[in-house]
Write a protein that holds these residues in place. Structure first.
Motif, short mmCIF file in Angstrom:
data_model
loop_
_atom_site.label_atom_id
_atom_site.label_comp_id
_atom_site.label_asym_id
_atom_site.label_seq_id
_atom_site.Cartn_x
_atom_site.Cartn_y
_atom_site.Cartn_z
N ASN A 1 -0.81 5.97 -2.77
CA ASN A 1 -1.48 5.79 -1.49
C ASN A 1 -2.30 7.02 -1.11
O ASN A 1 -2.35 7.43 0.04
CB ASN A 1 -0.46 5.43 -0.40
CG ASN A 1 -1.10 4.84 0.83
OD1 ASN A 1 -2.21 4.31 0.80
ND2 ASN A 1 -0.40 4.92 1.94
N THR B 1 -3.93 4.29 -4.66
CA THR B 1 -5.10 3.81 -3.96
C THR B 1 -5.90 2.96 -4.94
O THR B 1 -6.16 3.37 -6.08
CB THR B 1 -5.96 4.99 -3.45
OG1 THR B 1 -5.14 5.79 -2.60
CG2 THR B 1 -7.19 4.51 -2.71
N GLN C 1 0.79 -1.24 0.00
CA GLN C 1 0.00 0.00 0.00
C GLN C 1 0.82 1.29 0.00
O GLN C 1 0.51 2.21 -0.74
CB GLN C 1 -0.98 -0.01 1.17
CG GLN C 1 -1.92 1.18 1.17
CD GLN C 1 -2.94 1.09 2.28
OE1 GLN C 1 -3.06 0.09 2.96
NE2 GLN C 1 -3.69 2.16 2.45
N PRO C 2 1.90 1.40 0.78
CA PRO C 2 2.66 2.66 0.77
C PRO C 2 3.30 3.01 -0.57
O PRO C 2 3.69 4.15 -0.80
CB PRO C 2 3.76 2.43 1.82
CG PRO C 2 3.27 1.31 2.66
CD PRO C 2 2.43 0.46 1.77
#
Length: 190
Positions: free
Chosen positions: A173, A47, A42-43
């Protein structure tokens, strides 16, 4: 070079890995990879939209990336362990432009449990050799967030050179993130 190629089949072999395009039957394995590594990746990723992890969405993406591969605009490879066949990562060469540019963008990810074993360098070394020798590209560009020290080391190990710094380069993200810009030039094309 250990390459097995047929019109629809490409397999690059390393000591520990098989690199190959995704097939429709890989959807469940791709889904499991992304779900199991969601927090880990995720980082470093955009998104994900609703439905990104749904099987139907994954099957559509597999179809799209195969279409891009056959059209010569991209190459997306699953990274699977040779012994178990388990998918542990992926790499993609996207936005392939020919003509006077002959270049592409490199992206990649590796599962949390496979980190720290040199697998990404091993995989990318083989994939880059294929892109330079078989696809005859001149330049591969790869960008990473400054705090992503693992990516910085992998790219440096592979010979990528820093070419610049881009502020607010990509929305990662949910936030616009700075990136270090690097590139690798095909030594045979200079």
């Amino acid at each position: 070079m250990d390459v097995v190629a047929q019109p629809q089949l490409l397999r690059l072999l390393t000591e520990r890995l098989i690199l190959r395009p995704a097939l429709g039957g890989d959807a469940a394995q791709i889904q499991a990879y992304h779900l199991n590594n969601r927090a880990h990746l995720q980082p470093w990723q955009p998104t994900r939209p609703p439905g990104f992890y749904d099987i139907d969405s994954i099957i559509r993406r597999i179809s799209f990336i195969e279409h891009e591969r056959l059209a010569g605009r991209g190459l997306h490879l699953l990274m699977c362990e040779r012994q178990s066949g388990e998918m542990i990562g992926e790499c993609n060469f996207s936005n392939i432009v020919l003509g006077v540019f002959q270049a592409c963008q490199l992206g990649y990810s590796l599962s949390a449990q496979a980190q720290g074993r040199g697998l990404m360098s091993e995989a990318l070394g083989k994939a880059i050799a294929y892109v330079f020798e078989d696809l005859q590209l001149h330049r591969i560009m790869a960008n990473y967030r400054p705090e992503n020290e693992r990516s910085a080391r992998v790219l440096s190990t592979l010979g990528f050179e820093r070419e610049g710094f881009a502020r607010s380069y990509l929305k990662i993200n949910g936030q616009w993130a700075d990136h270090v810009l690097t590139a690798l030039i095909n030594p045979a094309s200079c």
